[in-house]
Motif scaffolding. Sequence first.
Motif, PDB file in Angstrom:
ATOM      1  N   GLU A  27       0.844  -1.189   0.000  1.00  0.00           N
ATOM      2  CA  GLU A  27       0.000   0.000   0.000  1.00  0.00           C
ATOM      3  C   GLU A  27       0.884   1.246   0.000  1.00  0.00           C
ATOM      4  N   THR A  28       0.676   2.119  -0.968  1.00  0.00           N
ATOM      5  CA  THR A  28       1.411   3.375  -1.041  1.00  0.00           C
ATOM      6  C   THR A  28       0.514   4.505  -0.566  1.00  0.00           C
ATOM      7  N   HIS A  32      -4.630  11.638  -3.383  1.00  0.00           N
ATOM      8  CA  HIS A  32      -5.772  11.248  -4.211  1.00  0.00           C
ATOM      9  C   HIS A  32      -5.972   9.729  -4.259  1.00  0.00           C
ATOM     10  N   THR A  33      -5.446   9.031  -3.261  1.00  0.00           N
ATOM     11  CA  THR A  33      -5.621   7.582  -3.164  1.00  0.00           C
ATOM     12  C   THR A  33      -6.247   7.256  -1.814  1.00  0.00           C
ATOM     13  N   PRO A  34      -7.324   6.473  -1.781  1.00  0.00           N
ATOM     14  CA  PRO A  34      -7.930   6.115  -0.490  1.00  0.00           C
ATOM     15  C   PRO A  34      -6.901   5.468   0.433  1.00  0.00           C
ATOM     16  N   ASN A  67       6.104  18.385   2.625  1.00  0.00           N
ATOM     17  CA  ASN A  67       5.286  19.001   1.580  1.00  0.00           C
ATOM     18  C   ASN A  67       4.821  17.989   0.540  1.00  0.00           C
ATOM     19  N   ALA A  68       4.893  16.699   0.880  1.00  0.00           N
ATOM     20  CA  ALA A  68       4.576  15.676  -0.113  1.00  0.00           C
ATOM     21  C   ALA A  68       3.079  15.429  -0.242  1.00  0.00           C
ATOM     22  N   TYR A  69       2.316  15.844   0.735  1.00  0.00           N
ATOM     23  CA  TYR A  69       0.880  15.579   0.713  1.00  0.00           C
ATOM     24  C   TYR A  69       0.143  16.908   0.657  1.00  0.00           C
ATOM     25  N   ARG A  74       1.856  13.731   5.494  1.00  0.00           N
ATOM     26  CA  ARG A  74       1.411  12.412   5.054  1.00  0.00           C
ATOM     27  C   ARG A  74       1.534  11.361   6.164  1.00  0.00           C
ATOM     28  N   VAL A  75       2.594  11.431   6.954  1.00  0.00           N
ATOM     29  CA  VAL A  75       2.767  10.464   8.039  1.00  0.00           C
ATOM     30  C   VAL A  75       1.660  10.623   9.072  1.00  0.00           C
TER      31      VAL A  75
END
Length: 231
Positions: A27-28, A32-34, A67-69, A74-75
């Motif tokens: 799982e990544t 925009h991914t559940p 800034n990745a999300y 994101r974590v």
Amino acid sequence: MPLDTLPVELRLHIYEYLPELRVNRHETVAPHTPLTPGICRASTWLRRETLPIYARNAHFGIQADNNAYPKGDRVQIWLNTLNDSVKHVQSFQLSRYWVTNGPPTRGQGHVGFYIFFERRSEDRWKVSGGTYPLVYDPRARRGESVLRLLRVLHQTVLVEGLELRGEAPQLRREDVERVAAAMDLIASRPFASNAFADQSEEGRDAWSKALEDLESDLYALWPKWSGAQAS
């Protein structure tokens, strides 16, 4: 027969056959991914029963840059989504780019590193890591910095953390948060590519001092270890 009329033990057995809950699913955590399978979002009772299975069976890959999300860290979003089920996680990898002046693209020489935690048995965890796209990137001492990070994580998270939590040590939210913070520290302190190229005694001493300072700052993220250095 409706699913909720079956005994809980039978329902849990059925869940294991669902493709989205299968063992070793990768799982990544991406925009925009559940973050969870549909069955975990279908109802409150289904979420309560299936989220621990999802957390236990999946291998999670997370790009940990701040800034990745687009909607936040994101974590933290991943941890908030799993909530108490984070204790069931058996395998996760955090990846991070070194700080640059532009978007991280491989063609421009912007590289990153990763930390991988995996539960190998009921009472044993393993931590590993490296750099990419090069397996061990010698430029700017990146590879050596990651090795120093691994030493600290082994002592703080594994030996003095997970391995002291009983016969079946479980992952905790603060474990992941501190690993991410340590990676931020490594990523934001890139050593200049030619700063320690000098092989003179002064050059070697300067690099040794830089590594010691880095290690001390890493240990400071764990209050118990503040001021310590790896033996």
